[in-house]
Design a protein around this motif. Structure first.
Motif, PDB file in Angstrom:
ATOM      1  N   THR A  31      54.011  77.924 -29.498  1.00 26.17           N
ATOM      2  CA  THR A  31      52.588  77.677 -29.315  1.00 26.17           C
ATOM      3  C   THR A  31      52.008  76.886 -30.485  1.00 26.17           C
ATOM      4  OG1 THR A  31      52.260  79.601 -27.930  1.00 26.17           O
ATOM      5  CG2 THR A  31      50.358  78.892 -29.197  1.00 26.17           C
ATOM      6  N   GLY A  45      43.647  86.234 -21.631  1.00 27.51           N
ATOM      7  CA  GLY A  45      44.969  86.190 -21.023  1.00 27.51           C
ATOM      8  C   GLY A  45      45.361  87.603 -20.637  1.00 27.51           C
ATOM      9  N   CYS A  49      50.273  89.364 -23.342  1.00 20.05           N
ATOM     10  CA  CYS A  49      50.630  87.937 -23.446  1.00 20.05           C
ATOM     11  C   CYS A  49      50.679  87.448 -24.890  1.00 20.05           C
ATOM     12  CB  CYS A  49      49.678  87.079 -22.621  1.00 20.05           C
ATOM     13  SG  CYS A  49      48.043  86.925 -23.349  1.00 20.05           S
ATOM     14  N   THR A 215      49.166  82.186 -20.924  1.00 21.40           N
ATOM     15  CA  THR A 215      49.968  82.569 -19.765  1.00 21.40           C
ATOM     16  C   THR A 215      50.470  83.996 -19.954  1.00 21.40           C
ATOM     17  OG1 THR A 215      52.043  81.886 -20.802  1.00 21.40           O
ATOM     18  CG2 THR A 215      50.848  80.213 -19.538  1.00 21.40           C
ATOM     19  N   ALA A 216      50.933  84.601 -18.855  1.00 22.98           N
ATOM     20  CA  ALA A 216      51.600  85.896 -18.956  1.00 22.98           C
ATOM     21  C   ALA A 216      52.839  85.730 -19.831  1.00 22.98           C
ATOM     22  CB  ALA A 216      51.973  86.385 -17.560  1.00 22.98           C
ATOM     23  N   GLY A 219      53.881  84.459 -23.983  1.00 25.66           N
ATOM     24  CA  GLY A 219      52.588  83.808 -24.104  1.00 25.66           C
ATOM     25  C   GLY A 219      52.650  82.383 -24.641  1.00 25.66           C
ATOM     26  N   LYS A 220      52.008  81.512 -23.874  1.00 28.69           N
ATOM     27  CA  LYS A 220      51.835  80.111 -24.271  1.00 28.69           C
ATOM     28  C   LYS A 220      50.395  79.770 -23.944  1.00 28.69           C
ATOM     29  CE  LYS A 220      56.166  77.774 -22.875  1.00 28.69           C
ATOM     30  NZ  LYS A 220      56.367  76.903 -24.020  1.00 28.69           N
ATOM     31  N   LYS A 222      47.809  78.011 -21.819  1.00 24.99           N
ATOM     32  CA  LYS A 222      47.798  77.403 -20.499  1.00 24.99           C
ATOM     33  C   LYS A 222      46.681  76.380 -20.390  1.00 24.99           C
ATOM     34  CE  LYS A 222      47.639  78.186 -15.649  1.00 24.99           C
ATOM     35  NZ  LYS A 222      47.891  79.108 -14.561  1.00 24.99           N
ATOM     36  N   SER A 223      45.502  76.719 -20.899  1.00 21.98           N
ATOM     37  CA  SER A 223      44.408  75.751 -20.862  1.00 21.98           C
ATOM     38  C   SER A 223      43.499  75.971 -22.058  1.00 21.98           C
ATOM     39  CB  SER A 223      43.626  75.872 -19.561  1.00 21.98           C
ATOM     40  OG  SER A 223      42.889  77.075 -19.553  1.00 21.98           O
ATOM     41  N   GLU A 254      42.209  79.005 -13.733  1.00 26.22           N
ATOM     42  CA  GLU A 254      43.402  78.964 -14.598  1.00 26.22           C
ATOM     43  C   GLU A 254      43.940  80.370 -14.852  1.00 26.22           C
ATOM     44  OE1 GLU A 254      44.664  76.229 -15.757  1.00 26.22           O
ATOM     45  OE2 GLU A 254      43.082  74.767 -15.326  1.00 26.22           O
ATOM     46  N   ASP A 257      45.848  83.072 -11.829  1.00 23.10           N
ATOM     47  CA  ASP A 257      47.269  82.991 -11.502  1.00 23.10           C
ATOM     48  C   ASP A 257      48.121  83.799 -12.476  1.00 23.10           C
ATOM     49  OD1 ASP A 257      46.511  81.196  -9.574  1.00 23.10           O
ATOM     50  OD2 ASP A 257      46.951  79.429 -10.811  1.00 23.10           O
ATOM     51  N   GLU A 258      47.600  83.992 -13.676  1.00 26.23           N
ATOM     52  CA  GLU A 258      48.360  84.709 -14.707  1.00 26.23           C
ATOM     53  C   GLU A 258      48.202  86.212 -14.582  1.00 26.23           C
ATOM     54  OE1 GLU A 258      50.402  83.010 -16.463  1.00 26.23           O
ATOM     55  OE2 GLU A 258      49.614  81.153 -15.624  1.00 26.23           O
TER      56      GLU A 258
END
Ligand SMILES: Nc1ncnc2c1ncn2[C@@H]1O[C@H](COP(=O)(O)OP(=O)(O)O)[C@@H](O)[C@H]1O
Ligand SMILES: [Mg+2]
Length: 260
Positions: A31, A45, A49, A215-216, A219-220, A222-223, A254, A257-258
């Motif tokens: 990250t 998140g 995450c 993200t789940a 963890g990264k 996502k937006s 965004e 979905d996670e």
């Protein structure tokens, strides 16, 4: 170019011993993130995450497995005096009054009694608690206790404020009051960088200049969205602002979905 307050570069944090025969958990995965001085950033998140892990790395409590974590251009080597960290479950000391709780960090730093008293009363009054300086936590409502915890975190006058789900336990009405006070406190302290972790997207958009969705696990980022709402912000009005709703909806797409 000015040096960012916070800079993560290709940071991964893997819990475990790295031996593939044992269980290793990648909490944060490659990250990168830059936060300029004076910005208010919210991180949202799903649970697990890596949000708390990122704060812990910034606070110098854990080291990244890979990559670099910098504060004001310097590699973070350990805990630092210019960071205020309010943990998700930071309880007040029950045997100290509100004022004595706020003074805790100042005592450790060796500030004189008179200076401590001035600083803590100033902060308590900014958080509208001037009449409760000598009350013990058990005599205060949950919202008031949270405000004392904020005052305690900020008493040392940190440059970087790290807050981990600070208002998560409050009921909706109380949360709104504490959010308003917190945001006015930050808006009246220019130059302070905030990283605010929350699971409440509405709260993130109400308070922050910028909202980062993770993200789940692993963890990264996502937006990363800028919140185009000017300051000062009146949080209890903002909820009805079309720009607010639009921004929240955009980020929600965004995030959802996670969450599954
Ligand atoms: N000390 C630890 N040892 C092993 N795994 C851990 C440790 N701390 C956190 N984790 C794991 O790392 C992941 C990220 O944790 P955390 O940063 O607390 O997530 P979040 O704050 O986003 O809910 C989780 O899966 C968690 O179980
Ligand atoms: Mg957490």
């Amino acid at each position: 170019m000015t040096t960012p307050s916070v800079e993560l570069k290709n940071v991964s944090l893997i819990f475990g011993d790295g031996d593939p025969r044992n269980e290793n958990v990648t909490a944060v995965d490659n990250t990168s993130l830059e936060i300029p001085t004076g910005q208010f950033v919210a991180i949202v998140g799903p649970s697990g995450c890596g949000k708390t892990t990122i704060l812990n790395m910034l606070a110098g409590l854990i080291k990244p497995t890979l990559g670099s974590v910098k504060r004001n251009g310097q590699e973070v080597e350990g805990p630092s005096r210019d960071i205020g960290y309010m943990l998700a479950r930071s309880a007040l000391s029950p045997w100290r009054t509100a004022k004595q709780n706020v003074e805790l960090g100042l005592e450790i730093r060796g500030m004189t009694k008179q200076e401590r008293s001035k600083k803590s009363l100033e902060l308590l009054s900014q958080l509208r608690l001037e009449g409760f300086a000598d009350s013990y936590p058990s005599m205060l409502s949950q919202g008031m206790q949270q405000r004392v915890a904020i005052a305690r975190t900020l008493a040392i006058d940190p440059d970087l404020w790290l807050l981990d789900e600070p208002f998560g336990a409050l009921d909706a009405q109380t949360r709104l009051t504490v959010q308003s006070e917190f945001i006015s406190l930050w808006e009246s302290n220019p130059g302070k960088t905030v990283i605010f972790v929350t699971h409440d997207l509405e709260e993130a958009v109400l308070l922050a200049d910028r909202v980062i969705v993770m993200t789940a696990r692993p963890g990264k980022i996502k937006s990363d969205t800028t919140v185009p709402i000017p300051r000062p912000r009146i949080v209890d009005e903002l909820k009805f602002d079309p720009v607010f709703t639009e921004t929240e909806h955009k980020i929600w797409k965004e995030l959802r979905d996670e969450l599954v």
